[in-house]
Write an enzyme that holds these catalytic residues in place. Structure first.
Site, PDB file in Angstrom:
ATOM      1  N   HIS A 294      23.662  26.565  38.034  1.00  0.00           N
ATOM      2  CA  HIS A 294      24.138  27.397  39.135  1.00  0.00           C
ATOM      3  C   HIS A 294      25.421  28.114  38.784  1.00  0.00           C
ATOM      4  O   HIS A 294      25.972  28.830  39.624  1.00  0.00           O
ATOM      5  CB  HIS A 294      24.347  26.538  40.385  1.00  0.00           C
ATOM      6  CG  HIS A 294      23.363  26.837  41.466  1.00  0.00           C
ATOM      7  ND1 HIS A 294      23.318  26.147  42.643  1.00  0.00           N
ATOM      8  CD2 HIS A 294      22.383  27.760  41.550  1.00  0.00           C
ATOM      9  CE1 HIS A 294      22.352  26.635  43.409  1.00  0.00           C
ATOM     10  NE2 HIS A 294      21.768  27.611  42.754  1.00  0.00           N
ATOM     11  N   THR A 295      25.887  27.905  37.597  1.00  0.00           N
ATOM     12  CA  THR A 295      27.019  28.706  37.124  1.00  0.00           C
ATOM     13  C   THR A 295      26.632  30.180  37.044  1.00  0.00           C
ATOM     14  O   THR A 295      27.487  31.053  37.008  1.00  0.00           O
ATOM     15  CB  THR A 295      27.483  28.212  35.743  1.00  0.00           C
ATOM     16  OG1 THR A 295      28.713  28.844  35.388  1.00  0.00           O
ATOM     17  CG2 THR A 295      26.453  28.509  34.663  1.00  0.00           C
TER      18      THR A 295
ATOM     19  N   TRP B  85      28.471  31.322  42.889  1.00  0.00           N
ATOM     20  CA  TRP B  85      28.956  29.945  42.757  1.00  0.00           C
ATOM     21  C   TRP B  85      30.210  29.890  41.886  1.00  0.00           C
ATOM     22  O   TRP B  85      31.015  28.992  42.013  1.00  0.00           O
ATOM     23  CB  TRP B  85      27.871  29.065  42.146  1.00  0.00           C
ATOM     24  CG  TRP B  85      26.775  28.664  43.073  1.00  0.00           C
ATOM     25  CD1 TRP B  85      26.630  27.469  43.711  1.00  0.00           C
ATOM     26  CD2 TRP B  85      25.632  29.437  43.454  1.00  0.00           C
ATOM     27  NE1 TRP B  85      25.494  27.452  44.480  1.00  0.00           N
ATOM     28  CE2 TRP B  85      24.852  28.657  44.337  1.00  0.00           C
ATOM     29  CE3 TRP B  85      25.201  30.732  43.154  1.00  0.00           C
ATOM     30  CZ2 TRP B  85      23.675  29.120  44.910  1.00  0.00           C
ATOM     31  CZ3 TRP B  85      24.017  31.189  43.725  1.00  0.00           C
ATOM     32  CH2 TRP B  85      23.271  30.382  44.585  1.00  0.00           C
ATOM     33  N   THR B  86      30.333  30.853  40.988  1.00  0.00           N
ATOM     34  CA  THR B  86      31.469  30.890  40.066  1.00  0.00           C
ATOM     35  C   THR B  86      32.046  32.302  40.001  1.00  0.00           C
ATOM     36  O   THR B  86      31.378  33.269  40.378  1.00  0.00           O
ATOM     37  CB  THR B  86      31.046  30.456  38.648  1.00  0.00           C
ATOM     38  OG1 THR B  86      30.043  31.361  38.159  1.00  0.00           O
ATOM     39  CG2 THR B  86      30.485  29.039  38.644  1.00  0.00           C
TER      40      THR B  86
ATOM     41  N   ARG C 297      15.168  31.122  36.242  1.00  0.00           N
ATOM     42  CA  ARG C 297      14.347  30.593  37.332  1.00  0.00           C
ATOM     43  C   ARG C 297      12.849  30.684  37.026  1.00  0.00           C
ATOM     44  O   ARG C 297      12.061  29.806  37.404  1.00  0.00           O
ATOM     45  CB  ARG C 297      14.649  31.372  38.619  1.00  0.00           C
ATOM     46  CG  ARG C 297      13.875  30.826  39.816  1.00  0.00           C
ATOM     47  CD  ARG C 297      13.945  31.783  40.979  1.00  0.00           C
ATOM     48  NE  ARG C 297      13.182  31.264  42.095  1.00  0.00           N
ATOM     49  CZ  ARG C 297      12.516  32.022  42.953  1.00  0.00           C
ATOM     50  NH1 ARG C 297      12.515  33.322  42.801  1.00  0.00           N
ATOM     51  NH2 ARG C 297      11.851  31.490  43.953  1.00  0.00           N
TER      52      ARG C 297
ATOM     53  N   HIS D 178      10.542  27.392  37.465  1.00  0.00           N
ATOM     54  CA  HIS D 178       9.555  27.260  38.528  1.00  0.00           C
ATOM     55  C   HIS D 178       8.139  27.120  37.992  1.00  0.00           C
ATOM     56  O   HIS D 178       7.271  26.620  38.708  1.00  0.00           O
ATOM     57  CB  HIS D 178       9.666  28.439  39.498  1.00  0.00           C
ATOM     58  CG  HIS D 178      10.775  28.262  40.485  1.00  0.00           C
ATOM     59  ND1 HIS D 178      10.700  28.698  41.789  1.00  0.00           N
ATOM     60  CD2 HIS D 178      11.993  27.688  40.359  1.00  0.00           C
ATOM     61  CE1 HIS D 178      11.822  28.395  42.424  1.00  0.00           C
ATOM     62  NE2 HIS D 178      12.628  27.788  41.564  1.00  0.00           N
TER      63      HIS D 178
ATOM     64  N   ASP E  18      24.686  21.302  46.260  1.00  0.00           N
ATOM     65  CA  ASP E  18      25.786  21.362  45.300  1.00  0.00           C
ATOM     66  C   ASP E  18      26.822  20.282  45.636  1.00  0.00           C
ATOM     67  O   ASP E  18      27.261  19.527  44.772  1.00  0.00           O
ATOM     68  CB  ASP E  18      26.469  22.732  45.338  1.00  0.00           C
ATOM     69  CG  ASP E  18      25.539  23.877  44.997  1.00  0.00           C
ATOM     70  OD1 ASP E  18      24.702  23.688  44.092  1.00  0.00           O
ATOM     71  OD2 ASP E  18      25.636  24.934  45.631  1.00  0.00           O
TER      72      ASP E  18
ATOM     73  N   ASP F 259      28.960  28.317  31.699  1.00  0.00           N
ATOM     74  CA  ASP F 259      29.971  27.345  31.285  1.00  0.00           C
ATOM     75  C   ASP F 259      30.016  26.231  32.323  1.00  0.00           C
ATOM     76  O   ASP F 259      29.097  26.104  33.134  1.00  0.00           O
ATOM     77  CB  ASP F 259      31.341  28.008  31.094  1.00  0.00           C
ATOM     78  CG  ASP F 259      31.824  28.737  32.337  1.00  0.00           C
ATOM     79  OD1 ASP F 259      31.312  28.436  33.450  1.00  0.00           O
ATOM     80  OD2 ASP F 259      32.704  29.605  32.223  1.00  0.00           O
TER      81      ASP F 259
END
Length: 450
Positions: A270-271, A302-303, A137, A141, A331, A310
């Site tokens: 976002h994985t 998220w995962t 991030r 950013h 998403d 991945d």
């Protein structure tokens, strides 16, 4: 105040104060679902009692009038970080020796050798702190403020190191990124011949690669801005849950010069990470995937493997089978918008295609708005921009010599071209068949010759 949702950085430095429990990765109302992030919760940030650095150093722009000028890092302190790394004006050139390191062979924004050493230190930081999401991030950013419609540097925003200044750190989308700076500031102090702009992007790309993601074709040599007056205005980064998610993503990313394929590919980051509802307004307090940490337990990811890079992000959104996994409006839009869906479906089925497109998009994002010195940039990874080596089968027989990575990739490509894969053996042993045929021909030739 806009809500923040987030990806946990389980690796943030442990402190004896409430700041440890308040720190979480986030993707705020001003951040994109593709941007791994960290938010620093409320009052804890203002009351942090742990100093950024263990000791005062002459290299920091600290007031030397009294020891009291050495203040701890906290959002409520005044001035905030200006006594540490924020007010320090970065030297635009790495032309002189510093801290025992040899000077660059020519004037440049960053010293190539120090860049390589800094990358190794970042790898060690990732091993011990598991701070992949927040470092991803950080780079995003800094570069994501770019406006392609503005030609002047640094008014156009982008990857120029401006995120180190207090005025930009206070933007809602950047909540908590002060903690990313706390993590890498010792590396910046150690390698003063590396600009902040380069260090942010180096950390971001290294985090993706270390988490199992693709190799990012990076270049360095970004020039830093020198004053807070050169920071971009607030509002250039995306929201997590706008009324029209797909339209909002396009509005923001098109302004950066990115297209639909790049938006979807970057969203795949976002994985990594998790969100904490008590601090961001998004996600569950705890799931079966987050109750054990690493780092402070809790939040919603998220995962399932939220520190592994991945294509699970796309698979999980498509299947919608696991209520313990987070899906934000931005998403879900990837599989609802007709144009986005083409790429999202592709990435859910083909991780190799996702990695290829992600690596290209990440590299492009990391260069947005940057001014490079030298203009062509600096490449620190051996062979990163070399001409592909011609495939020669004879090089399979290398004796005791270790094959190069590029040759291993070529061998793998040849293997896959005839039907093999890491998960599936060849249906027929082609090489053994060839040997058998040659042997039979040799025997027949010998018999008929006699």
């Amino acid at each position: 105040m806009a809500h923040h949702h987030g990806l946990l950085s389980p690796s943030l430095p442990t402190t004896p104060t409430a700041s440890h429990s308040q720190i979480h990765t986030s993707l705020s109302s001003s951040s994109t679902p593709a941007m791994a992030s960290v938010a620093l919760g409320g009052a804890a940030a203002a009351t942090s009692t742990r100093c950024l650095l263990p000791s005062a150093r002459a290299s920091l722009s600290l007031s030397r009038s009294s020891p009291s000028s050495l203040k701890c890092l906290g959002l409520g302190s005044s001035p905030l970080i200006s006594h540490l790394f924020l007010s320090r004006k970065a030297s635009p050139m790495a032309c002189s020796s510093s801290r025992g390191f040899a000077a660059a062979p020519k004037c440049a924004a960053s010293d190539p050798e120090q860049l390589k050493l800094a990358k190794e230190d970042i790898k060690e930081l990732l091993k011990t702190k598991f701070c992949h999401p927040i470092l991803v991030r950080l780079g995003w950013h800094d570069s994501g403020t770019y406006n392609k419609n503005i030609e002047e540097w640094p008014q156009r925003g982008g990857a120029n190191g401006s995120l180190r200044f207090e005025i930009e750190l206070k933007h809602a989308a950047n909540a908590g990124l002060v903690n990313a700076l706390k993590l890498i500031q010792p590396i910046k102090d150690k390698y003063s011949g590396v600009t902040y702009a380069d260090l942010f992007q180096l950390a971001s790309a290294s985090a993706v690669e270390d988490a199992g993601g693709p190799k990012i074709p990076m270049k360095y040599g970004r020039v830093d801005v020198s004053a807070p007056e050169q920071c971009p205005e607030e509002g250039r980064l995306p929201d997590a849950g706008p009324p029209s998610p797909a339209d909002h993503l396009r509005e923001v990313f098109y302004r950066m010069g990115l297209n639909d394929k790049e938006i979807v590919a970057l969203s795949g980051a976002h994985t990594l990470g998790r969100s904490r509802p008590e601090r961001s307004g998004w996600g569950k307090p705890e799931t079966k995937y987050t109750k054990e940490g690493p780092g402070a337990p809790g939040g919603q990811s998220w995962t399932a493997q939220w520190l592994k890079f991945d294509n699970s992000y796309f698979k999980d959104i498509k299947e919608k089978r696991d209520e313990d996994l987070l899906v934000l409006p931005t998403d879900a839009a990837l599989f609802e918008d007709p144009s986005f869906k083409v790429f999202a479906e592709k990435y859910a089925e083909d991780q190799e295609a996702f990695f290829k497109d992600y690596a290209e998009a990440h590299a492009k994002l990391s260069n947005l708005g940057a001014r490079f010195d030298p203009p062509e940039g600096i490449v620190i990874d051996d062979g990163a921009q070399s001409v592909p080596e011609k495939f020669v089968a004879a090089k399979y027989s290398s004796g005791k010599r270790e094959l190069s990575d590029s040759m291993k990739q070529k061998i793998r490509a040849e293997y896959q071209a005839i039907g093999g894969s890491p998960d599936k053996p060849l249906q027929t042993n082609y090489f053994l068949n060839i040997i058998i045929v040659i042997s039979v021909l040799a025997i027949l030739t010998s018999l008929f010759g006699n």
